[in-house]
Design a protein around this motif. Structure first.
Motif, PDB file in Angstrom:
ATOM      1  N   VAL A  24      15.553   9.054  35.368  1.00 52.40           N
ATOM      2  CA  VAL A  24      14.576   9.600  34.437  1.00 52.40           C
ATOM      3  C   VAL A  24      15.302  10.701  33.680  1.00 52.40           C
ATOM      4  O   VAL A  24      15.994  11.519  34.290  1.00 52.40           O
ATOM      5  N   GLY A  26      15.012  13.896  30.740  1.00 47.98           N
ATOM      6  CA  GLY A  26      14.030  14.801  30.180  1.00 47.98           C
ATOM      7  C   GLY A  26      14.693  16.000  29.540  1.00 47.98           C
ATOM      8  O   GLY A  26      15.914  16.163  29.592  1.00 47.98           O
ATOM      9  N   HIS A  89       6.880   9.305  39.322  1.00 44.24           N
ATOM     10  CA  HIS A  89       7.114   8.800  37.973  1.00 44.24           C
ATOM     11  C   HIS A  89       6.534   7.404  37.840  1.00 44.24           C
ATOM     12  O   HIS A  89       6.661   6.582  38.746  1.00 44.24           O
ATOM     13  N   SER A  90       5.932   7.138  36.700  1.00 52.36           N
ATOM     14  CA  SER A  90       5.369   5.813  36.473  1.00 52.36           C
ATOM     15  C   SER A  90       6.494   4.798  36.306  1.00 52.36           C
ATOM     16  O   SER A  90       7.638   5.152  36.020  1.00 52.36           O
ATOM     17  N   GLY A  92       7.123   2.841  33.932  1.00 54.29           N
ATOM     18  CA  GLY A  92       7.714   2.891  32.602  1.00 54.29           C
ATOM     19  C   GLY A  92       8.687   4.034  32.407  1.00 54.29           C
ATOM     20  O   GLY A  92       9.547   3.978  31.532  1.00 54.29           O
ATOM     21  N   GLN A  93       8.565   5.086  33.199  1.00 54.98           N
ATOM     22  CA  GLN A  93       9.459   6.237  33.067  1.00 54.98           C
ATOM     23  C   GLN A  93      10.800   6.001  33.737  1.00 54.98           C
ATOM     24  O   GLN A  93      11.828   6.443  33.240  1.00 54.98           O
ATOM     25  N   VAL A  94      10.779   5.350  34.888  1.00 54.66           N
ATOM     26  CA  VAL A  94      12.006   5.126  35.658  1.00 54.66           C
ATOM     27  C   VAL A  94      12.751   3.946  35.056  1.00 54.66           C
ATOM     28  O   VAL A  94      12.212   2.857  34.918  1.00 54.66           O
ATOM     29  N   ARG A  95      13.997   4.197  34.691  1.00 57.43           N
ATOM     30  CA  ARG A  95      14.818   3.164  34.081  1.00 57.43           C
ATOM     31  C   ARG A  95      15.970   2.806  35.009  1.00 57.43           C
ATOM     32  O   ARG A  95      16.341   3.595  35.877  1.00 57.43           O
TER      33      ARG A  95
END
Length: 187
Positions: A24, A26, A89-90, A92-95
């Motif tokens: 993630v 930020g 973390h959702s 979609g946030q975790v890549r």
């Protein structure tokens, strides 16, 4: 991290290389004290633990997390396994690094198969930055001497990782094609 180059090296060579493939990214909010935010993140995700604790977690099938920040930009990276990082973390946030490289400081930091068919960390010039640099160099290719262009190449602000070197060779070839067509000496 004290420098952008140190940030990239630590992220790629210490974390991604050792299985921290989920991430993630930020940016710290303006006006927030970085040390306070760092302390909260370190405590919340149990980042500040010994290598022995990390090894025990790994053997138990649990994940581990690392945190790295340069100025206001930060990355939380995690290994596979159960960890509060994934609950916080959702989806979609975790890549995953294999699917989407991390863009930072003009670099694209990813994970690709090498010619040996094994997965390797790959640090390249980010495609947008590469296009900008190429456009600039091609624009000045016929306006500057070979020595001046050589100096431009030397001043490019990229660490010379293998994929970056290959990209720079591609840029050099493109500049030399333009110069050759214009009847000028090669760089």
């Amino acid at each position: 991290a004290a420098t952008a180059a140190g940030f990239v090296q630590q992220l790629a060579c210490s974390y991604l290389r050792n299985g921290y493939h989920h991430y993630v990214v930020g940016e710290l909010p303006a006006g927030k004290d970085a040390s306070v935010v760092d302390a909260k993140i370190l405590a919340r995700f149990e980042v500040d633990v010994s290598k022995w604790t990390r090894a025990r977690r790994k053997r138990a099938g649990q994940g581990n997390v690392h945190y790295i920040r340069f100025r206001r930009f930060f990355v939380l990276v995690a290994t596979d396994g159960e960890h509060g990082f994934y609950r916080a973390h959702s989806t979609g946030q975790v890549r995953h690094i294999k699917e989407r490289p991390i863009a930072f400081g003009g670099y694209s930091i990813g994970y690709h198969r090498g010619v040996d068919r094994k997965w390797h960390v790959s640090i390249r010039i980010h495609p947008e930055r590469y296009r900008d640099v190429k456009s600039y160099l091609l624009d000045i290719a016929l306006k500057r001497s070979a020595d001046q262009l050589g100096a431009e190449f030397e001043e490019l602000p990229f660490e010379r990782y293998a994929p970056v070197r290959r990209q720079l060779i591609g840029l050099l070839r493109a500049v030399n094609r333009v110069r050759k067509a214009g009847g000028l000496s090669q760089v």
